[in-house]
Design a protein around this motif. Sequence first.
Motif, mmCIF file in Angstrom:
data_model
loop_
_atom_site.group_PDB
_atom_site.id
_atom_site.type_symbol
_atom_site.label_atom_id
_atom_site.label_comp_id
_atom_site.label_asym_id
_atom_site.label_seq_id
_atom_site.Cartn_x
_atom_site.Cartn_y
_atom_site.Cartn_z
ATOM 1 N N GLU A 22 0.828 -1.209 0.000
ATOM 2 C CA GLU A 22 0.000 0.000 0.000
ATOM 3 C C GLU A 22 0.864 1.261 0.000
ATOM 4 O O GLU A 22 0.488 2.280 -0.589
ATOM 5 N N ARG A 23 2.031 1.200 0.632
ATOM 6 C CA ARG A 23 2.949 2.347 0.574
ATOM 7 C C ARG A 23 3.442 2.546 -0.860
ATOM 8 O O ARG A 23 3.528 3.675 -1.351
ATOM 9 N N ARG A 79 1.827 1.628 -3.499
ATOM 10 C CA ARG A 79 0.676 2.130 -4.266
ATOM 11 C C ARG A 79 0.635 3.661 -4.209
ATOM 12 O O ARG A 79 0.424 4.325 -5.236
ATOM 13 N N ARG A 80 0.814 4.208 -3.026
ATOM 14 C CA ARG A 80 0.799 5.670 -2.901
ATOM 15 C C ARG A 80 1.955 6.299 -3.667
ATOM 16 O O ARG A 80 1.782 7.321 -4.348
ATOM 17 N N ASP A 81 3.140 5.681 -3.599
ATOM 18 C CA ASP A 81 4.318 6.230 -4.266
ATOM 19 C C ASP A 81 4.179 6.209 -5.791
ATOM 20 O O ASP A 81 4.473 7.205 -6.459
ATOM 21 N N THR A 88 1.436 5.958 -7.579
ATOM 22 C CA THR A 88 0.342 6.826 -8.008
ATOM 23 C C THR A 88 0.813 8.269 -8.079
ATOM 24 O O THR A 88 0.537 8.984 -9.063
ATOM 25 N N SER A 110 -2.020 1.745 -9.503
ATOM 26 C CA SER A 110 -2.237 3.190 -9.434
ATOM 27 C C SER A 110 -3.658 3.593 -9.808
ATOM 28 O O SER A 110 -4.127 4.671 -9.419
#
Length: 374
Positions: free
Chosen positions: A275-276, A278-280, A282, A329
């Motif tokens: 999930e980290r 995913r944020r990066d 995106t 993303s």
Amino acid sequence: MHEFIREFSLGGDGPTIAIKDTIDIGGHATTAASRALADAPAAQNHAEVVERVLAAGWRIVGKANMHELAFGMTGINDFTGTPRNPQDATRIPGGSSSGSAAAVGLSLADAALGTDTGGSIRGPAACCGVAGFKPTFGRVSRRGVAPRESSLDCVGPFARDMRMIVEAMAAITPGFDRVAALASGGTCNVGVVAVDALPAIRDAVARAPVQAGFATRPIELAHFAAAFDAGLTVINAETWRAFGHLVETGQLGADLDARLRNASKTTDAQLEAAERVRRDITAAIDAALESVDVLILPTLPAFPVTIDEARNGVSVIAMSSLIRPFNLSGHPALSLPLPVGGSTLKAGLQIVGRKGADEQVCAIATRFEAAIAG
């Protein structure tokens, strides 16, 4: 050969469409091409996308075959049969929406619906020489689609040309602007993403914007390799959650049984790390799209392997290396058939846009199509 699990006719006299067997059609079982679900009862209701294509006057011509439980990239299925690759019958059709891509490529339907969790529309489209579109995550309804819950999966269309992709998107997507999606005017700035791929395919991607008269700039996407791994972590966890109970039936194909058992080992710590990422990723893609209209890169890093090679253990994991990050993303991503110098096979040109800009991605893809057709 095995493009359809079940052929039937339902609907109006408009364009014909095949529906992947993870999407409910009332009165027909949704089996996900698995022996473990072969005796599933008929769906009581249509999925929302099926309701929409029927309301638009399309004619459904059957349930499309697929990689079992939508959990694989080859499209090989020893229970329901392996759909034929329209470009080369010796090669894999790609997965998991193999039958949808094959049915379109073999002109058995004007369009088809598939699902894309880690590249399962774009991969088969590139293998089979057709167009395939993964919309922005959440843009198209997943009501009545298996698995019921997913943070990655998208329903989207296959077709032989962009006009039909746009017609299918307009049918299944509330508020989709058909006129904007086929607009041909205006300038276009294209970011060419640096990736590892077969040189001939990479060269064809680089030539495409030149042929189309688009301005280009090179793009380096941070976290791209990490997003490939993180996407698999999320797919494993969510697929185990949806289908892990089927391991107990003893009726899964050997490849599915082994990969589901491996998926069961996904830890909470791995998911938190994913999930980290995913944020990066995106944020990295969003930042890249601030300076260009779309990103382009190959859909697949190489041509599809043969069925025999896949059966004999040749690794296919890298097939999804350039497509899975955009599931993580949530950006819209389209694969367009791409002629490659020195090859009779077409590869895939992947076109990625801003979230919600699905019409713009289609419009730019339409302009690429006109420039690179061959």
